[in-house]
Design an enzyme around this catalytic site. Structure first.
Site, PDB file in Angstrom:
ATOM      1  N   HIS A 263       1.252  -1.257  -0.144  1.00  0.00           N
ATOM      2  CA  HIS A 263       0.262  -0.324  -0.070  1.00  0.00           C
ATOM      3  C   HIS A 263       0.678   1.373  -0.243  1.00  0.00           C
ATOM      4  CE1 HIS A 263      -2.393   3.037   1.451  1.00  0.00           C
ATOM      5  NE2 HIS A 263      -1.982   3.309   2.104  1.00  0.00           N
ATOM      6  N   ASP A 265       1.510   5.052  -0.503  1.00  0.00           N
ATOM      7  CA  ASP A 265       0.451   6.251  -0.320  1.00  0.00           C
ATOM      8  C   ASP A 265       1.181   7.297  -1.668  1.00  0.00           C
ATOM      9  OD1 ASP A 265      -1.119   6.066   2.235  1.00  0.00           O
ATOM     10  OD2 ASP A 265       0.684   5.968   3.250  1.00  0.00           O
ATOM     11  N   ASP A 375      -6.471   1.993   3.432  1.00  0.00           N
ATOM     12  CA  ASP A 375      -6.194   2.448   4.095  1.00  0.00           C
ATOM     13  C   ASP A 375      -7.350   3.456   4.638  1.00  0.00           C
ATOM     14  OD1 ASP A 375      -4.283   3.826   6.556  1.00  0.00           O
ATOM     15  OD2 ASP A 375      -3.497   4.862   4.885  1.00  0.00           O
TER      16      ASP A 375
END
Length: 1007
Positions: A263, A265, A375
């Site tokens: 993941h 960002d 998230d």
């Protein structure tokens, strides 16, 4: 036995740390290292490969904050290592922190081909297995010296390192050992065996026979290791463990589907331009790992990140594309970015899927059925129907496990949205999107799983994320040992679609959760970085207008439709809805660039709108009013008459007895007292007072704001315990048709203009705040004389209800929530809305008055915060807000919410009027988009929805240029659905029967 257990566990830990792990590389030889640091921004690979370098020795500081350095690494494999496995171990100065938050690098061959990424948990590069001796090593490493913003070990501290302009140039890292080394695979396997068994042993009950069986085997293995010659005795130790590793799991063991994951960002504690390189490093690592591990499967979401490597690193993208074709690298999620889902508007949320899915289809021929948002900070109630309308039917997230007050009761369930759409949803019970295959994580997933007895499967996103890095060979090795191991859940690598197929098949009737998935944490992200939020809202509104007027000008005046420009701008706006940009939780650099980007976007969109409207108006002096109202898209009624007296057609204030002013347009009478507060807003038609007796609206309230952690993210409930009302007035007077109120507090200043327009039951409040507070929270309060047990707040394609009471901890936890353009409270037959043009956070509370027994429902809009981490200057400066108090029904809230965000535009020209492309004859049906089809066919696309929460029948009138009798229903990607679509009610019209909040996309071919 107790003493034996503790002794063996302590022995295992020390022997691994001090003897076995150090034996992984029994022989080493130094590499020659040189360095070149770029003087500014990162350079193309070709320039980095040929740049002049200078020698650098181990122990030398390097790397200014946010800088880029190119290391030249050369060496020769010793001849005596022939027949061995050799790797390079390259330490750029890594710290024990997890990957993604410090220096990192990408290794290249001399021709620029990527080899793999480097980070603190993945610092090796394979040279050969086996080598012949004499091989030449020649690599160039593009290394980023990203500052570790939490390096002091005390998180959430203000730092100047969050922007290159304030970060200075002090070196951030010290070069570590850069060496060739013989890799002992047997020792490495022994490490994996012992780690897996040791971690499993620690999770088993003390009285478990399996625990003691493992303990005895580990003890025998440690006895078999000669601590003075680990390499020669590692296989003997492994032999002692073979039996316990071969024992199969029980048939009822929980089943974990592991999917490689990182993941990343798209921006957070690093700027956007750095994420481009993070993605290149991580995807290079993952494609390299696939070559070593045939069962490994990796999934990556966010079409934007694929697009970045396609544009900036085509050689990396080529490797990814091949791995996708092989079924090993899985594009998942179908969104442009993993966006926030609370704040993006209706069309923006839809376009996240449109642009993401289209990219995956065009580049890979793949369409994901899963929305992938591990998230994101909570999920709006309107999202299920958007996911379904995009052709998907599943959702994965784990963020709700972060909730601080209530534990969510399911891990696998159906999520029902505001229109009744349901999607199959899974929360991984591992409670992490950064699973490392550690024993405690696997045990937690199995023990935590809420659906025991009716389902057996969960998913574990496996790999380092946030700052990237992905899955490591150690994680793959542990998963292999856990594939079928007694005492553990079973683990197998699977693509997300495979997991969902199996999970749905075994659990055909899961429970249903209705309404938003509210995250009981990170509530302040609805307010932090107000300029970023204003930029988003304005950009969404301008895009709606630009598409509308560009389509109208294309049809009515033959102006070329700006397909490319709108596509590019949409993607820019969608990128900035990423869940650490729009929520205001990124470093100063990110938000500084966001403000600059929104300014450019706004200027370009204004140009598109102006070009279209000028073409429609023609040359002349007649004033036309271009109205983008949601019921008549493209409608431009004839203008020319000057507005009535007062600015923007507003009534002129008159003095109020006892001080202050009165604004009265015959529909609404507003009284403003000498403090500049609204003490009355009387609705003449209803005979109702809006403001609670003895209370005052337009009340600014200031609270201390110092959460327990996560400064930019959180506001904790105790902030409400203290605060003050800002009632002191620096100046009160009349400015044009407005009452002007000035206040000073702390180091800040507020100027408000209050006005009531002619012919509309609405009080407009324009607020300008020159904000220089620290760790404060500013609210704008409206205490209303309404008894409401629940209230409505606009969300995507409708509105959602929340209770005003706190009967349970679930209601109490929603002390700060999200709305789009309005919040509406009502009693049967009458209500009041607070509308806005740029704010999202709000709270609603209720009290019963002792004096008359009536109920006061207070709506408060959240205006500004002042957190100091990760941006120490958050929100400092001038901000402008527009709110309105609107007595009336939900229909009035919808209408005035749009009006506040889509103002009329006045253009002079020769035309008396321009006929709209589409109109709808029912107030309950709102048109959210009018555009030309993305495939450039010239077809018209109209998106609309039922906005009041009831059944609606309406007729859509369509311009003569389009064949309404051939209108068909489509998905969000403008593809015809199985249903042929509504039948034409007559020439040039389409009959519509809509369920509550139903979303419809219509495609109308050219006649």
């Amino acid at each position: 036995m107790h003493d034996d257990r503790q002794l063996v566990e302590a022995r295992l830990e020390r022997v691994l740390r001090e003897r076995i792990r150090p034996a992984l590389y029994p022989l080493t030889a130094p590499l020659d290292v040189e360095i070149w640091s770029t003087p500014g921004e990162p350079v193309p690979v070709a320039e980095g490969l040929t740049a002049p370098t200078r020698p650098i020795a181990e122990g030398t500081p390097w790397g200014a904050p946010w800088g880029t350095s190119w290391f030249k690494v050369t060496g020769t494999v010793p001849a005596e290592w022939a027949g061995r496995t050799v790797e390079a171990v390259l330490d750029l100065g890594f710290t024990p922190r997890t990957p993604g938050f410090q220096c990192e690098g990408l290794v290249h061959l001399p021709d620029g081909s990527p080899v793999k990424g480097l980070h603190p948990r993945n610092s090796y590069v394979r040279v050969g297995s086996p080598v012949t001796g004499g091989e030449q090593v020649h690599w160039r490493i593009e290394a980023a010296s990203n500052p570790d913003l939490d390096s002091a070990g005390v998180p959430f501290q203000p730092t100047p390192l969050g922007d290159r302009a304030t970060a200075g140039d002090a070196p951030q890292y010290v070069l570590g050992p850069m060496r060739l080394a013989v890799f002992d695979e047997t020792v490495w396997d022994l490490v994996m065996d012992l780690e897996v068994l040791g971690e499993l042993m620690a999770e088993l009950p003390l009285e478990s026979a399996r625990r003691w069986e493992i303990l005895r085997a580990v003890s025998r293995a440690l006895d078999a290791v000669d601590l003075q010659d680990v390499n020669a005795t590692a296989q003997a130790a492994r032999d002692e463990l073979a039996g316990v590793l071969a024992a199969p799991a029980v048939p009822a063991a929980h089943r974990i589907s592991a999917v490689g994951h990182a993941h990343i960002d798209s921006a957070w504690l690093w700027p956007l331009r750095l994420t481009v390189r993070k993605v290149a490093r991580t995807t290079s690592n993952m494609t390299a790992l696939m070559e070593e591990e045939p069962e490994f499967v990796f999934a990556m979401s966010q079409a934007q990140q694929f697009a970045w490597i396609k544009e900036h690193r085509p050689e990396v993208f080529a490797r990814v594309k091949k791995a996708v074709a092989d079924g090993r690298f899985v594009p998942v999620g179908g969104m442009w970015v993993e966006s926030d889902t609370n704040m993006p508007g209706s069309e923006a949320m839809a376009r996240q899927f449109v642009h993401g899915k289209r990219f995956f289809l065009e580049e890979f021929g793949i369409e994901s059925e899963e929305a992938w948002l591990p998230d994101t900070f909570g999920f709006a109630a309107g999202l299920p129907q958007i996911i379904k309308a995009a052709g998907a039917r599943r959702l994965l997230t784990q963020k709700i496990s972060w909730s601080r007050t209530n534990r969510f009761p399911h891990h696998t369930f159906l999520w029902e949205g505001i229109d009744g759409s349901r999607i199959f949803t899974h929360f991984p019970p591992v409670d992490s999107y950064n699973c490392e295959m550690r024993g405690r994580q696997i045990a937690h997933a199995a023990n935590n799983f809420k659906e025991k007895g009716v389902a057996t499967r969960s998913l574990a996103p496996t790999g380092y994320g946030d700052g990237g890095g992905g899955t490591t060979r150690e994680m793959v090795a542990k998963a292999a040992r856990l594939r079928n191991l007694e005492g553990s859940a079973t683990v197998r690598w699977e693509a997300p679609a495979e997991f969902f197929d199996r999970a749905e098949a075994e659990y055909p009737n899961p429970p249903v959760w209705v309404g938003e998935l509210y995250l009981e944490l990170h509530r302040a992200t609805l307010t932090s970085q107000a300029q970023t939020k204003r930029g988003n809202r304005r950009s969404e509104s301008l895009l709606t207008e630009a598409e509308l007027w560009a389509a109208t000008a294309a049809v009515r005046a033959g102006v070329p439709y700006p397909y490319q420009e709108l596509d590019r701008i949409w993607k820019t706006v969608l990128l900035h809805q990423f869940h650490d940009i729009l929520p205001g939780s990124s470093i100063a650099w990110v938000h500084r660039e966001a403000r600059e980007t929104y300014a450019r976007v706004g200027e370009e969109l204004e140009g598109i709108i102006a070009t279209a409207q000028r073409a429609l108006a023609g040359e002349g002096s007649v004033e036309l009013v271009f109205n983008g109202a949601p019921h008549a898209r493209g409608g431009v009624p004839a203008g020319g008459a000057a507005p009535e007296a007062g600015a923007a057609g507003a009534v002129v204030p008159r003095p109020r007895e006892g001080g202050g002013y009165v604004l009265d347009n015959g529909l609404l009478r507003v009284e403003i007292d000498a403090r500049g507060l609204v003490v009355s807003a009387y609705d003449f038609a209803a005979g109702r007072e809006s403001v609670a007796p003895g209370q005052a609206a337009n009340l600014l309230q200031l609270h201390p704001d110092f959460p327990n952690q996560w400064d930019a993210w959180d506001v904790d409930a105790f902030y409400r315990n203290t605060g003050r009302d800002l009632v002191e007035v620096a100046a009160l007077g009349v400015e044009g048709a407005s009452v002007r109120v000035e206040r000073d507090f702390g180091a800040s200043r507020v100027v408000q203009l209050l006005s009531v327009p002619h012919g509309v039951k609405r009080l407009d409040i324009d607020t300008e705040v020159d904000w220089h507070e620290r760790e404060r929270f500013l609210k704008l309060a409206f205490p209303l004389d309404v008894k409401a047990d629940r209230y409505a707040s606009e969300t995507q394609f409708g509105h959602a209800y929340r209770p005003t009471h706190q009967n349970t901890s679930w209601e109490w936890a929603k002390f700060e929530a999200c709305n789009h353009r309005f919040v509406h409270v009502d009693e049967p037959g009458w209500g009041v809305a607070v509308v806005n043009d740029a704010t999202y956070g709000h709270d609603v509370t209720r009290t019963v008055r002792a004096a008359d027994g009536g109920t006061t429902t207070t709506v408060r809009a959240s205006l500004l915060r002042a957190p100091r981490y990760p941006d120490p200057e958050t929100d400092q400066g001038v901000h402008r807000f527009r709110h309105a108090l609107v007595p009336g029904a939900i229909a009035d809230a919808v209408r005035e919410g749009y009006r506040a965000n889509l103002p009329e535009r006045r253009v002079t020209g020769a035309a008396s009027e321009v006929a709209p492309l589409v109109t709808v004859d029912g107030d309950a049906v709102v048109v959210s988009a009018v555009k030309l089809a993305d495939d450039r066919s010239g077809d018209l696309v109209v998106r609309l929805y039922e906005a009041h929460g009831g059944r609606a029948r309406a007729t859509l009138a369509v311009a003569d240029a389009f064949a309404a009798d051939r209108a068909v229903l489509t998905d969000l990607l403008e593809r015809q659905l199985a249903d042929a679509g509504p039948q034409a009610a007559g020439q040039g019209s389409v009959s519509l029967d809509l369920r509550p909040f139903q979303l419809v996309t219509l495609r109308l071919p050219r006649a």
